[in-house]
Design a protein around this motif. Structure first.
Motif, PDB file in Angstrom:
ATOM      1  N   LYS A 225      -6.952   1.226  -2.788  1.00 59.51           N
ATOM      2  CA  LYS A 225      -7.021   2.374  -3.690  1.00 59.51           C
ATOM      3  C   LYS A 225      -5.628   2.982  -3.746  1.00 59.51           C
ATOM      4  O   LYS A 225      -5.209   3.692  -2.831  1.00 59.51           O
ATOM      5  CB  LYS A 225      -8.033   3.396  -3.186  1.00 59.51           C
ATOM      6  CG  LYS A 225      -9.467   2.872  -3.127  1.00 59.51           C
ATOM      7  CD  LYS A 225     -10.420   3.935  -2.595  1.00 59.51           C
ATOM      8  CE  LYS A 225     -11.839   3.400  -2.509  1.00 59.51           C
ATOM      9  NZ  LYS A 225     -12.776   4.423  -1.946  1.00 59.51           N
ATOM     10  N   VAL A 226      -4.905   2.659  -4.813  1.00 58.50           N
ATOM     11  CA  VAL A 226      -3.500   3.071  -4.909  1.00 58.50           C
ATOM     12  C   VAL A 226      -3.412   4.573  -5.178  1.00 58.50           C
ATOM     13  O   VAL A 226      -4.018   5.087  -6.120  1.00 58.50           O
ATOM     14  CB  VAL A 226      -2.775   2.291  -6.023  1.00 58.50           C
ATOM     15  CG1 VAL A 226      -1.337   2.783  -6.150  1.00 58.50           C
ATOM     16  CG2 VAL A 226      -2.805   0.796  -5.726  1.00 58.50           C
ATOM     17  N   ASN A 227      -2.648   5.227  -4.341  1.00 60.29           N
ATOM     18  CA  ASN A 227      -2.393   6.655  -4.514  1.00 60.29           C
ATOM     19  C   ASN A 227      -1.121   6.889  -5.321  1.00 60.29           C
ATOM     20  O   ASN A 227      -1.075   7.746  -6.198  1.00 60.29           O
ATOM     21  CB  ASN A 227      -2.297   7.331  -3.149  1.00 60.29           C
ATOM     22  CG  ASN A 227      -2.481   8.832  -3.223  1.00 60.29           C
ATOM     23  OD1 ASN A 227      -3.186   9.331  -4.098  1.00 60.29           O
ATOM     24  ND2 ASN A 227      -1.846   9.558  -2.324  1.00 60.29           N
ATOM     25  N   SER A 228      -0.089   6.107  -5.019  1.00 59.87           N
ATOM     26  CA  SER A 228       1.175   6.198  -5.746  1.00 59.87           C
ATOM     27  C   SER A 228       1.973   4.925  -5.528  1.00 59.87           C
ATOM     28  O   SER A 228       1.650   4.112  -4.653  1.00 59.87           O
ATOM     29  CB  SER A 228       1.992   7.418  -5.296  1.00 59.87           C
ATOM     30  OG  SER A 228       2.318   7.320  -3.923  1.00 59.87           O
ATOM     31  N   MET A 229       3.012   4.755  -6.340  1.00 57.01           N
ATOM     32  CA  MET A 229       3.871   3.565  -6.232  1.00 57.01           C
ATOM     33  C   MET A 229       5.306   3.944  -6.535  1.00 57.01           C
ATOM     34  O   MET A 229       5.565   4.740  -7.437  1.00 57.01           O
ATOM     35  CB  MET A 229       3.401   2.477  -7.197  1.00 57.01           C
ATOM     36  CG  MET A 229       4.112   1.126  -7.015  1.00 57.01           C
ATOM     37  SD  MET A 229       5.641   0.944  -7.977  1.00 57.01           S
ATOM     38  CE  MET A 229       4.965   0.669  -9.623  1.00 57.01           C
TER      39      MET A 229
END
Length: 282
Positions: A225-229
């Motif tokens: 679950k990507v929060n930021s990149m």
């Protein structure tokens, strides 16, 4: 760099308050100086606290010493005086990347045939790994572990050591069996094919060591679950949500060579934790 820098004996990694760090450096310097019975010492240090304490100690013990505030000055003093020991406290920390690389290479060449003892204090894991044969890690002025540098990086054994060698993902675990660990903050139970010692309280996995998986889950997988990149020139850094709201983010770093795979297939459903990459930590 074993074989090349035979005199590059110990490196310290300092963590904690400034006063504790300074005291730790001074104490370690004093012990190593007395242990090696060196008579002429070159100190590369711009901290007046450390310089003053070391100066008093060395003067009382009858040692000759020289103090340099920069690597360039140290190089000149090195050639002029040929000291028996060199003490370097973060000598490359205030330099830009290009100058740092040049001076590091020059230092390597200078010390290639140096047979004395060199102590390097550094917060840079790259400097540690590149230069030192032996590593000593301190936390709040206390020694955590010491030994062969590459062996400690491969198996730090302690949570503090793993963090200071660059491990981004460290989480607390509970024992579900002799070879099963539960990581609540990651929401995963890890099955290992080896017995886990009872004193293990944490595990770590480095941000580059995850294996992306699409579709069905498999053994030892974390849901993604990507929060930021953050996209850098040669690397993408993904920061993933943990299983709990209060959990630290999980860091997954992807080298540029693998970007095409992600662009074609999308973000993976899971990240698999290879057993041989799991760091068992006290």
């Amino acid at each position: 760099m074993p074989g090349l820098l035979s005199g590059w004996k110990q490196e310290l990694q300092i963590k904690g308050s400034s006063l504790q760090a300074c005291q730790g450096i001074v104490t370690t310097y004093e012990r190593v100086v007395k242990m090696n019975e060196k008579k002429t010492i070159l100190i590369v240090e711009d901290d007046k606290y450390i310089v003053n304490f070391m100066s008093m100690t060395l003067k009382d013990e009858g040692y000759g010493y020289y103090v340099a505030k920069s690597v360039k000055e140290a190089i000149s003093l090195f050639y002029a005086n040929q000291p028996d020991m060199i003490l370097l406290d973060e000598p490359f920390s205030a330099l830009d990347v290009f100058l740092k690389d040049r001076l590091q290479q020059e230092m390597i060449e200078i010390l290639a045939d140096y047979e004395g003892t060199v102590i390097l204090v550094s917060h840079s894991r790259d400097e540690i790994y590149r230069f030192s044969e032996e590593l000593l890690i301190m936390d709040s002025g206390q020694v955590i572990c010491c030994g062969n540098t590459k062996e400690i990086f491969a198996n730090p054994q302690w949570k503090e050591a793993a963090r200071l060698t660059g491990c981004k993902n460290i989480t607390q675990v509970t024992h579900l069996g002799t070879n099963t660990l539960m990581a609540p903050d990651w929401g995963v139970a890890l099955e290992l094919h080896r017995e886990v010692p009872a004193d293990i309280r944490y595990i770590g996995i480095r941000a580059h060591d995850f294996i992306p998986r699409w579709g069905d889950t498999a053994e030892n997988c974390l849901p993604v679950k990507v929060n930021s990149m953050a996209e850098l020139q040669f690397e993408r850094k993904y920061f993933l949500k943990g299983a709990k709201d209060c959990a630290e983010e999980v860091c997954w770093f992807v080298q540029r060579n693998d970007w095409n795979m992600l662009d074609e297939k999308g973000i993976p459903d899971y990240l698999q934790v290879p057993e041989d990459k799991i760091l068992l930590l006290k």
